[in-house]
Design a protein around this motif. Sequence first.
Motif, PDB file in Angstrom:
ATOM      1  N   ARG A 188       0.804  -1.220   0.000  1.00  0.00           N
ATOM      2  CA  ARG A 188       0.000   0.000   0.000  1.00  0.00           C
ATOM      3  C   ARG A 188       0.840   1.274   0.000  1.00  0.00           C
ATOM      4  O   ARG A 188       1.922   1.312   0.571  1.00  0.00           O
ATOM      5  CB  ARG A 188      -0.925   0.018   1.217  1.00  0.00           C
ATOM      6  N   ILE A 189       0.294   2.292  -0.621  1.00  0.00           N
ATOM      7  CA  ILE A 189       0.821   3.657  -0.511  1.00  0.00           C
ATOM      8  C   ILE A 189      -0.385   4.573  -0.314  1.00  0.00           C
ATOM      9  O   ILE A 189      -1.506   4.224  -0.703  1.00  0.00           O
ATOM     10  CB  ILE A 189       1.619   4.098  -1.760  1.00  0.00           C
ATOM     11  N   PRO A 190      -0.210   5.755   0.284  1.00  0.00           N
ATOM     12  CA  PRO A 190      -1.331   6.692   0.410  1.00  0.00           C
ATOM     13  C   PRO A 190      -1.651   7.315  -0.945  1.00  0.00           C
ATOM     14  O   PRO A 190      -0.823   7.273  -1.865  1.00  0.00           O
ATOM     15  CB  PRO A 190      -0.803   7.737   1.395  1.00  0.00           C
ATOM     16  N   PHE A 191      -2.831   7.902  -1.064  1.00  0.00           N
ATOM     17  CA  PHE A 191      -3.236   8.513  -2.332  1.00  0.00           C
ATOM     18  C   PHE A 191      -2.226   9.567  -2.778  1.00  0.00           C
ATOM     19  O   PHE A 191      -1.898   9.664  -3.963  1.00  0.00           O
ATOM     20  CB  PHE A 191      -4.627   9.145  -2.194  1.00  0.00           C
ATOM     21  N   HIS A 192      -1.715  10.351  -1.837  1.00  0.00           N
ATOM     22  CA  HIS A 192      -0.736  11.393  -2.197  1.00  0.00           C
ATOM     23  C   HIS A 192       0.525  10.772  -2.792  1.00  0.00           C
ATOM     24  O   HIS A 192       1.273  11.430  -3.518  1.00  0.00           O
ATOM     25  CB  HIS A 192      -0.385  12.236  -0.970  1.00  0.00           C
ATOM     26  N   GLY A 193       0.747   9.485  -2.480  1.00  0.00           N
ATOM     27  CA  GLY A 193       1.901   8.789  -3.047  1.00  0.00           C
ATOM     28  C   GLY A 193       1.819   8.658  -4.555  1.00  0.00           C
ATOM     29  O   GLY A 193       2.849   8.464  -5.219  1.00  0.00           O
ATOM     30  N   LEU A 194       0.614   8.762  -5.116  1.00  0.00           N
ATOM     31  CA  LEU A 194       0.469   8.702  -6.584  1.00  0.00           C
ATOM     32  C   LEU A 194       1.125   9.925  -7.226  1.00  0.00           C
ATOM     33  O   LEU A 194       1.637   9.840  -8.348  1.00  0.00           O
ATOM     34  CB  LEU A 194      -1.009   8.625  -6.965  1.00  0.00           C
ATOM     35  N   ARG A 195       1.098  11.033  -6.524  1.00  0.00           N
ATOM     36  CA  ARG A 195       1.763  12.252  -7.004  1.00  0.00           C
ATOM     37  C   ARG A 195       3.276  12.030  -7.037  1.00  0.00           C
ATOM     38  O   ARG A 195       3.948  12.373  -8.022  1.00  0.00           O
ATOM     39  CB  ARG A 195       1.405  13.419  -6.082  1.00  0.00           C
ATOM     40  N   HIS A 196       3.806  11.415  -5.971  1.00  0.00           N
ATOM     41  CA  HIS A 196       5.240  11.110  -5.933  1.00  0.00           C
ATOM     42  C   HIS A 196       5.604  10.055  -6.971  1.00  0.00           C
ATOM     43  O   HIS A 196       6.678  10.111  -7.578  1.00  0.00           O
ATOM     44  CB  HIS A 196       5.627  10.620  -4.540  1.00  0.00           C
ATOM     45  N   THR A 197       4.696   9.107  -7.173  1.00  0.00           N
ATOM     46  CA  THR A 197       4.921   8.064  -8.187  1.00  0.00           C
ATOM     47  C   THR A 197       5.042   8.695  -9.571  1.00  0.00           C
ATOM     48  O   THR A 197       5.943   8.369 -10.345  1.00  0.00           O
ATOM     49  CB  THR A 197       3.761   7.048  -8.176  1.00  0.00           C
ATOM     50  N   HIS A 198       4.141   9.611  -9.878  1.00  0.00           N
ATOM     51  CA  HIS A 198       4.146  10.301 -11.175  1.00  0.00           C
ATOM     52  C   HIS A 198       5.471  11.026 -11.396  1.00  0.00           C
ATOM     53  O   HIS A 198       6.111  10.875 -12.446  1.00  0.00           O
ATOM     54  CB  HIS A 198       2.982  11.291 -11.226  1.00  0.00           C
ATOM     55  N   ALA A 199       5.889  11.782 -10.377  1.00  0.00           N
ATOM     56  CA  ALA A 199       7.139  12.541 -10.491  1.00  0.00           C
ATOM     57  C   ALA A 199       8.341  11.608 -10.634  1.00  0.00           C
ATOM     58  O   ALA A 199       9.248  11.863 -11.436  1.00  0.00           O
ATOM     59  CB  ALA A 199       7.312  13.439  -9.268  1.00  0.00           C
ATOM     60  N   SER A 200       8.338  10.525  -9.869  1.00  0.00           N
ATOM     61  CA  SER A 200       9.463   9.578  -9.899  1.00  0.00           C
ATOM     62  C   SER A 200       9.613   8.934 -11.268  1.00  0.00           C
ATOM     63  O   SER A 200      10.726   8.822 -11.799  1.00  0.00           O
ATOM     64  CB  SER A 200       9.262   8.490  -8.841  1.00  0.00           C
ATOM     65  N   ILE A 201       8.488   8.529 -11.859  1.00  0.00           N
ATOM     66  CA  ILE A 201       8.520   7.897 -13.183  1.00  0.00           C
ATOM     67  C   ILE A 201       9.060   8.870 -14.225  1.00  0.00           C
ATOM     68  O   ILE A 201       9.878   8.507 -15.083  1.00  0.00           O
ATOM     69  CB  ILE A 201       7.119   7.389 -13.572  1.00  0.00           C
ATOM     70  N   LEU A 202       8.635  10.128 -14.143  1.00  0.00           N
ATOM     71  CA  LEU A 202       9.117  11.138 -15.095  1.00  0.00           C
ATOM     72  C   LEU A 202      10.615  11.355 -14.951  1.00  0.00           C
ATOM     73  O   LEU A 202      11.347  11.428 -15.942  1.00  0.00           O
ATOM     74  CB  LEU A 202       8.372  12.457 -14.879  1.00  0.00           C
ATOM     75  N   LEU A 203      11.082  11.467 -13.705  1.00  0.00           N
ATOM     76  CA  LEU A 203      12.505  11.721 -13.467  1.00  0.00           C
ATOM     77  C   LEU A 203      13.360  10.535 -13.921  1.00  0.00           C
ATOM     78  O   LEU A 203      14.394  10.707 -14.561  1.00  0.00           O
ATOM     79  CB  LEU A 203      12.747  12.023 -11.991  1.00  0.00           C
ATOM     80  N   TYR A 204      12.916   9.321 -13.580  1.00  0.00           N
ATOM     81  CA  TYR A 204      13.661   8.132 -13.997  1.00  0.00           C
ATOM     82  C   TYR A 204      13.692   7.991 -15.518  1.00  0.00           C
ATOM     83  O   TYR A 204      14.618   7.405 -16.080  1.00  0.00           O
ATOM     84  CB  TYR A 204      13.034   6.875 -13.383  1.00  0.00           C
ATOM     85  N   SER A 205      12.660   8.540 -16.166  1.00  0.00           N
ATOM     86  CA  SER A 205      12.577   8.455 -17.633  1.00  0.00           C
ATOM     87  C   SER A 205      13.412   9.540 -18.305  1.00  0.00           C
ATOM     88  O   SER A 205      13.462   9.605 -19.538  1.00  0.00           O
ATOM     89  CB  SER A 205      11.119   8.557 -18.088  1.00  0.00           C
ATOM     90  N   GLY A 206      14.013  10.414 -17.492  1.00  0.00           N
ATOM     91  CA  GLY A 206      14.891  11.442 -18.037  1.00  0.00           C
ATOM     92  C   GLY A 206      14.218  12.767 -18.340  1.00  0.00           C
ATOM     93  O   GLY A 206      14.810  13.633 -18.999  1.00  0.00           O
ATOM     94  N   VAL A 207      13.000  12.965 -17.869  1.00  0.00           N
ATOM     95  CA  VAL A 207      12.323  14.246 -18.075  1.00  0.00           C
ATOM     96  C   VAL A 207      13.046  15.316 -17.271  1.00  0.00           C
ATOM     97  O   VAL A 207      13.445  15.099 -16.116  1.00  0.00           O
ATOM     98  CB  VAL A 207      10.838  14.169 -17.649  1.00  0.00           C
ATOM     99  N   ASN A 208      13.235  16.481 -17.872  1.00  0.00           N
ATOM    100  CA  ASN A 208      13.950  17.592 -17.255  1.00  0.00           C
ATOM    101  C   ASN A 208      13.354  17.964 -15.896  1.00  0.00           C
ATOM    102  O   ASN A 208      12.145  18.015 -15.740  1.00  0.00           O
ATOM    103  CB  ASN A 208      13.898  18.801 -18.207  1.00  0.00           C
ATOM    104  N   LEU A 209      14.219  18.221 -14.911  1.00  0.00           N
ATOM    105  CA  LEU A 209      13.787  18.552 -13.553  1.00  0.00           C
ATOM    106  C   LEU A 209      12.882  19.785 -13.531  1.00  0.00           C
ATOM    107  O   LEU A 209      11.875  19.819 -12.807  1.00  0.00           O
ATOM    108  CB  LEU A 209      15.002  18.786 -12.652  1.00  0.00           C
ATOM    109  N   LEU A 210      13.207  20.793 -14.333  1.00  0.00           N
ATOM    110  CA  LEU A 210      12.399  21.999 -14.386  1.00  0.00           C
ATOM    111  C   LEU A 210      10.995  21.694 -14.905  1.00  0.00           C
ATOM    112  O   LEU A 210      10.006  22.223 -14.395  1.00  0.00           O
ATOM    113  CB  LEU A 210      13.075  23.053 -15.271  1.00  0.00           C
ATOM    114  N   SER A 211      10.914  20.823 -15.907  1.00  0.00           N
ATOM    115  CA  SER A 211       9.614  20.446 -16.470  1.00  0.00           C
ATOM    116  C   SER A 211       8.766  19.714 -15.428  1.00  0.00           C
ATOM    117  O   SER A 211       7.559  19.956 -15.307  1.00  0.00           O
ATOM    118  CB  SER A 211       9.801  19.559 -17.700  1.00  0.00           C
ATOM    119  N   VAL A 212       9.397  18.819 -14.677  1.00  0.00           N
ATOM    120  CA  VAL A 212       8.683  18.086 -13.625  1.00  0.00           C
ATOM    121  C   VAL A 212       8.197  19.063 -12.552  1.00  0.00           C
ATOM    122  O   VAL A 212       7.063  18.963 -12.082  1.00  0.00           O
ATOM    123  CB  VAL A 212       9.589  17.008 -12.998  1.00  0.00           C
TER     124      VAL A 212
END
Length: 360
Positions: A297-321
């Motif tokens: 389990r993760i809390p609902f707010h963890g979905l926000r962190h999940t989204h950001a983590s996936i973008l960063l790991y995929s190489g999306v620019n930090l400023l864009s995230v």
Amino acid sequence: MVSYRKRGSVWQYEISYKDTSGKYKKLRKSGFHRKSDAISAAAQIQSDHPNLVSAQSGKQFFSDYFENWIYLYKKPAVSNITFIKYQNTLHHAEQLFKGIRLSDISRTVYQQKINEFSKTHSVRTVHTFHKQLKSALLDALDDKLISIDPTRKIVINGTPPRKQRMTLDYKETKLLVEHLDLTTLEDLVIYVAVVTGMRFAEILGLTPADIDNLNNMISITKTWDYKFNGGFKPTKTQSSKRSIVVDSETINSIQGFIRRHKIPEANPIFVCNNHSIVSAEINKILSSKLISLGISRIPFHGLRHTHASILLYSGVNLLSVSKRLGHSNVTTTQRTYLHIIKEMEEQDDSKVIALLKGIK
């Protein structure tokens, strides 16, 4: 006016004074073995409390003083949510300081009570509790209801914080999305959180007018007060107002939900009859789905962190995230996702070494 008299084998002082209404009152204290001790004590209390009214006020129970204080100074000045926190502090104070008068709170007494509270609460909770009590006690000191600051150099302790998982990995996220029914309100809310990184209140604040079909954009301009059903509210910060791009499937899913439920342009998409699901409900639904899929389990707010983590790991620019999440600056994003950034730096170091070897 002060008078002294011997009662049995001990001395007593009696101070006459006028209260705030102009009526004469008397303050007495006995138990002194010598007259000189009674004289010194009377002089001290007159020095600490020139009008004597404050000395009597200090005899009220601390919890009563704190209750009056929060309604006088805090209720008119803070939000409803913040005031609820003060009421929670009052509830704990009534239990911890039961029967203890304001004037009887010494540094030792206060530290003992903080230690007692810290046995069952986290350091963060204890710190907030202490901070609110301290504000009230400092005002009591300014008003000469007490003669010392009992909160000075207090040591804050607490139970170790619980380690809670806050993100899903890519495979877990993909598995969750595959098992969501996007025709239902709750599942669609979860889906939108996964693919946008929006906060819960921001998702609830969306209206059909915020969904741009042509450009596949979602505009975030407001939130919904789900805690008190208070309607639309401003975003958390000015920088939280933003427009984010999504895929056409997400737009189509939201538009399909709007059409099926015939939601007017200015009405919130995920709120029915001005009543929304609350965070506890969406957390329970999310937890149930994750458990059924064999995912921790993760809390609902963890979905926000999940989204950001996936973008960063995929190489999306930090400023864009950072802009996509609505952070006020990149520093906030760096601080929140420092562990991911460090991992990516290690990967970049490996790439640099490989590149240098290739040059030779």
